[in-house]
Design a protein around this motif. Structure first.
Motif, PDB file in Angstrom:
ATOM      1  N   ARG A   1      41.695   5.940  33.093  1.00 19.99           N
ATOM      2  CA  ARG A   1      41.105   6.907  33.802  1.00 19.99           C
ATOM      3  C   ARG A   1      39.461   6.756  34.213  1.00 19.99           C
ATOM      4  O   ARG A   1      39.132   5.918  33.721  1.00 19.99           O
ATOM      5  CB  ARG A   1      41.364   8.123  33.517  1.00 19.99           C
ATOM      6  CG  ARG A   1      40.910   8.413  31.973  1.00 19.99           C
ATOM      7  CD  ARG A   1      41.091  10.055  31.444  1.00 19.99           C
ATOM      8  NE  ARG A   1      40.470  10.138  30.149  1.00 19.99           N
ATOM      9  CZ  ARG A   1      39.549  10.810  29.873  1.00 19.99           C
ATOM     10  NH1 ARG A   1      38.741  10.965  31.136  1.00 19.99           N
ATOM     11  NH2 ARG A   1      39.048  10.743  28.700  1.00 19.99           N
ATOM     12  N   ARG A   2      39.141   7.372  35.088  1.00 17.16           N
ATOM     13  CA  ARG A   2      37.603   7.239  35.276  1.00 17.16           C
ATOM     14  C   ARG A   2      36.986   8.104  34.085  1.00 17.16           C
ATOM     15  O   ARG A   2      37.282   9.170  33.756  1.00 17.16           O
ATOM     16  CB  ARG A   2      37.360   7.868  36.721  1.00 17.16           C
ATOM     17  CG  ARG A   2      35.662   8.079  37.004  1.00 17.16           C
ATOM     18  CD  ARG A   2      35.710   8.606  38.451  1.00 17.16           C
ATOM     19  NE  ARG A   2      34.104   8.749  38.677  1.00 17.16           N
ATOM     20  CZ  ARG A   2      33.520   7.537  39.215  1.00 17.16           C
ATOM     21  NH1 ARG A   2      34.167   6.596  39.600  1.00 17.16           N
ATOM     22  NH2 ARG A   2      32.229   7.855  39.733  1.00 17.16           N
TER      23      ARG A   2
ATOM     24  N   ALA B   1      33.359   7.796  33.604  1.00 14.69           N
ATOM     25  CA  ALA B   1      31.858   7.857  33.730  1.00 14.69           C
ATOM     26  C   ALA B   1      31.622   9.409  34.170  1.00 14.69           C
ATOM     27  O   ALA B   1      32.407  10.220  35.008  1.00 14.69           O
ATOM     28  CB  ALA B   1      31.322   7.143  35.065  1.00 14.69           C
ATOM     29  N   GLY B   2      30.408  10.305  33.695  1.00 15.61           N
ATOM     30  CA  GLY B   2      30.117  11.498  33.731  1.00 15.61           C
ATOM     31  C   GLY B   2      29.454  11.968  32.514  1.00 15.61           C
ATOM     32  O   GLY B   2      28.816  11.136  31.740  1.00 15.61           O
ATOM     33  N   SER B   3      28.911  13.300  32.812  1.00 12.62           N
ATOM     34  CA  SER B   3      28.382  13.793  31.527  1.00 12.62           C
ATOM     35  C   SER B   3      29.168  14.780  30.884  1.00 12.62           C
ATOM     36  O   SER B   3      29.991  15.573  31.499  1.00 12.62           O
ATOM     37  CB  SER B   3      27.113  14.525  32.413  1.00 12.62           C
ATOM     38  OG  SER B   3      26.141  15.122  31.301  1.00 12.62           O
ATOM     39  N   TYR B   4      29.016  14.877  29.467  1.00 14.96           N
ATOM     40  CA  TYR B   4      29.798  15.605  28.490  1.00 14.96           C
ATOM     41  C   TYR B   4      28.842  16.385  27.722  1.00 14.96           C
ATOM     42  O   TYR B   4      28.016  15.798  27.160  1.00 14.96           O
ATOM     43  CB  TYR B   4      30.666  14.768  27.947  1.00 14.96           C
ATOM     44  CG  TYR B   4      31.538  13.716  28.669  1.00 14.96           C
ATOM     45  CD1 TYR B   4      32.945  14.113  29.036  1.00 14.96           C
ATOM     46  CD2 TYR B   4      30.981  12.686  29.057  1.00 14.96           C
ATOM     47  CE1 TYR B   4      33.958  13.657  29.849  1.00 14.96           C
ATOM     48  CE2 TYR B   4      31.935  12.054  30.055  1.00 14.96           C
ATOM     49  CZ  TYR B   4      33.273  12.043  30.268  1.00 14.96           C
ATOM     50  OH  TYR B   4      34.159  11.153  30.934  1.00 14.96           O
TER      51      TYR B   4
ATOM     52  N   HIS C   1      23.946  16.588  25.199  1.00 14.86           N
ATOM     53  CA  HIS C   1      24.896  16.233  26.291  1.00 14.86           C
ATOM     54  C   HIS C   1      24.830  14.649  26.091  1.00 14.86           C
ATOM     55  O   HIS C   1      24.005  13.721  25.810  1.00 14.86           O
ATOM     56  CB  HIS C   1      24.297  16.446  27.737  1.00 14.86           C
ATOM     57  CG  HIS C   1      23.128  15.968  28.058  1.00 14.86           C
ATOM     58  ND1 HIS C   1      21.820  16.435  27.757  1.00 14.86           N
ATOM     59  CD2 HIS C   1      22.996  14.898  28.695  1.00 14.86           C
ATOM     60  CE1 HIS C   1      20.889  15.421  28.436  1.00 14.86           C
ATOM     61  NE2 HIS C   1      21.668  14.620  28.877  1.00 14.86           N
TER      62      HIS C   1
ATOM     63  N   THR D   1      26.085  11.168  28.355  1.00 19.75           N
ATOM     64  CA  THR D   1      26.339  10.660  29.787  1.00 19.75           C
ATOM     65  C   THR D   1      26.970   9.415  29.574  1.00 19.75           C
ATOM     66  O   THR D   1      26.399   8.311  28.687  1.00 19.75           O
ATOM     67  CB  THR D   1      25.282  10.635  30.529  1.00 19.75           C
ATOM     68  OG1 THR D   1      24.359  11.934  30.613  1.00 19.75           O
ATOM     69  CG2 THR D   1      25.471  10.176  32.077  1.00 19.75           C
TER      70      THR D   1
ATOM     71  N   VAL E   1      27.753   6.035  31.839  1.00 21.61           N
ATOM     72  CA  VAL E   1      27.317   5.312  33.183  1.00 21.61           C
ATOM     73  C   VAL E   1      28.120   4.205  33.195  1.00 21.61           C
ATOM     74  O   VAL E   1      28.047   3.393  32.381  1.00 21.61           O
ATOM     75  CB  VAL E   1      25.660   5.473  33.281  1.00 21.61           C
ATOM     76  CG1 VAL E   1      25.481   4.558  34.496  1.00 21.61           C
ATOM     77  CG2 VAL E   1      25.166   6.702  32.949  1.00 21.61           C
TER      78      VAL E   1
ATOM     79  N   TYR F   1      30.503  -0.043  30.142  1.00 19.86           N
ATOM     80  CA  TYR F   1      29.679   1.636  30.267  1.00 19.86           C
ATOM     81  C   TYR F   1      28.413   1.558  29.364  1.00 19.86           C
ATOM     82  O   TYR F   1      28.441   1.022  28.400  1.00 19.86           O
ATOM     83  CB  TYR F   1      30.796   2.604  29.927  1.00 19.86           C
ATOM     84  CG  TYR F   1      31.934   2.580  30.853  1.00 19.86           C
ATOM     85  CD1 TYR F   1      31.952   3.392  32.019  1.00 19.86           C
ATOM     86  CD2 TYR F   1      33.051   1.993  30.607  1.00 19.86           C
ATOM     87  CE1 TYR F   1      32.954   3.698  32.799  1.00 19.86           C
ATOM     88  CE2 TYR F   1      34.323   1.833  31.456  1.00 19.86           C
ATOM     89  CZ  TYR F   1      34.075   2.764  32.593  1.00 19.86           C
ATOM     90  OH  TYR F   1      35.167   2.642  33.494  1.00 19.86           O
TER      91      TYR F   1
END
Length: 255
Positions: free
Chosen positions: A13-14, A16-19, A25, A27, A29, A38
């Motif tokens: 699954r995709r 990438a994102g912020s958590y 936090h 991130t 990328v 990544y």
């Protein structure tokens, strides 16, 4: 607990994102120049470069230096390694892959550890614990490698830089084992010199690897220090890049 010897899977699954994590936090990328790679940033600081399913990749220089020091002590295989400061588990995954070793990654932030398990599924065990307490709890003479890569901002937490802490490390290592630490340092290398002074009270040999700008020009960057009772070499299969320097510390006093 994840099986430390199983083959990692590639995420479907995709990711990438912020958590949100306990310390702020994280991130993830995607690297636009490498498919499937990544960068994990923790509170805006790049912490790991991960290619799920390809544990042989070590993108960051300082991780290659650490791996070279592990290679240089010629440990019997398989060996046991503890990695304090797990982040994306890039280095623990490499060591497991390269030497078919048992690796335990220790991460203080439980939410970050869960994120890494869920997203990258590293082939190593991740323990949620404070690095100093975990080190003191290791059974004497039970591990071969301890890697310290723990930061609070730009610095290593003070409790992980004391002679008392180094004694716990020394006690935990089997004969011929190695302690390798990643240090953030700048002009004058004051932090590195202080850590060497403490390590030399216990270990017979120490060595330092860093880039030329950090060693000679005062730029802030990574310095990797290795300590062992076995003579240290820096000739592993993932050597430093051209232009990087290696320096030896003076002979140590062994108590």
């Amino acid at each position: 607990m994840p099986n430390p010897r199983r083959k990692p899977r590639t995420p479907k699954r995709r990711i990438a994102g912020s958590y949100p994590i306990a310390s702020g936090h994280a991130t993830i990328v995607a690297d636009p120049e490498r498919d499937g790679a990544y960068i994990l940033e923790v509170n805006n600081v790049p912490s790991s470069y991960v290619v799920p399913g390809a544990p042989e990749v070590l993108e960051y220089d300082y991780m290659r230096w650490i791996a070279s020091f592990i290679e240089g002590v010629a440990l019997p295989v398989p060996f046991t390694a503890v990695h304090l400061g797990a982040a994306g588990c890039a280095l623990p995954s490499y060591v497991q892959h390269r030497w078919d070793s048992e690796n335990i990654a220790v991460e203080l932030d439980g939410a970050l550890a869960k994120l890494v398990r869920d997203v990258f599924d590293p082939p190593v065990a991740i323990k949620v614990a404070e690095a100093r307490a975990f080190t003191h709890a290791i059974a004497p003479g039970s591990v071969d490698v301890i890697v310290r890569d723990v930061f609070a901002g730009p610095d290593t937490p003070r409790p992980l830089t004391t002679v008392e802490y180094y004694r716990a490390v020394y006690r935990s290592l089997r004969p011929g084992g190695v302690f390798v630490a990643n240090i953030g340092d700048a002009q004058g290398l004051a932090r590195t010199r202080a850590e060497l002074a403490g390590l030399r009270q216990l270990f017979a040999h120490t060595r330092v690897a860093a880039s030329a700008p950090v060693l000679t020009g005062g730029a802030y960057g990574n310095v990797v220090v290795a300590a062992s009772d076995t003579p240290l070499r820096f000739d592993g299969e993932v050597p430093s890049k051209p232009g990087q320097l290696l320096i030896d510390d003076s002979p140590a006093r062994h108590d």
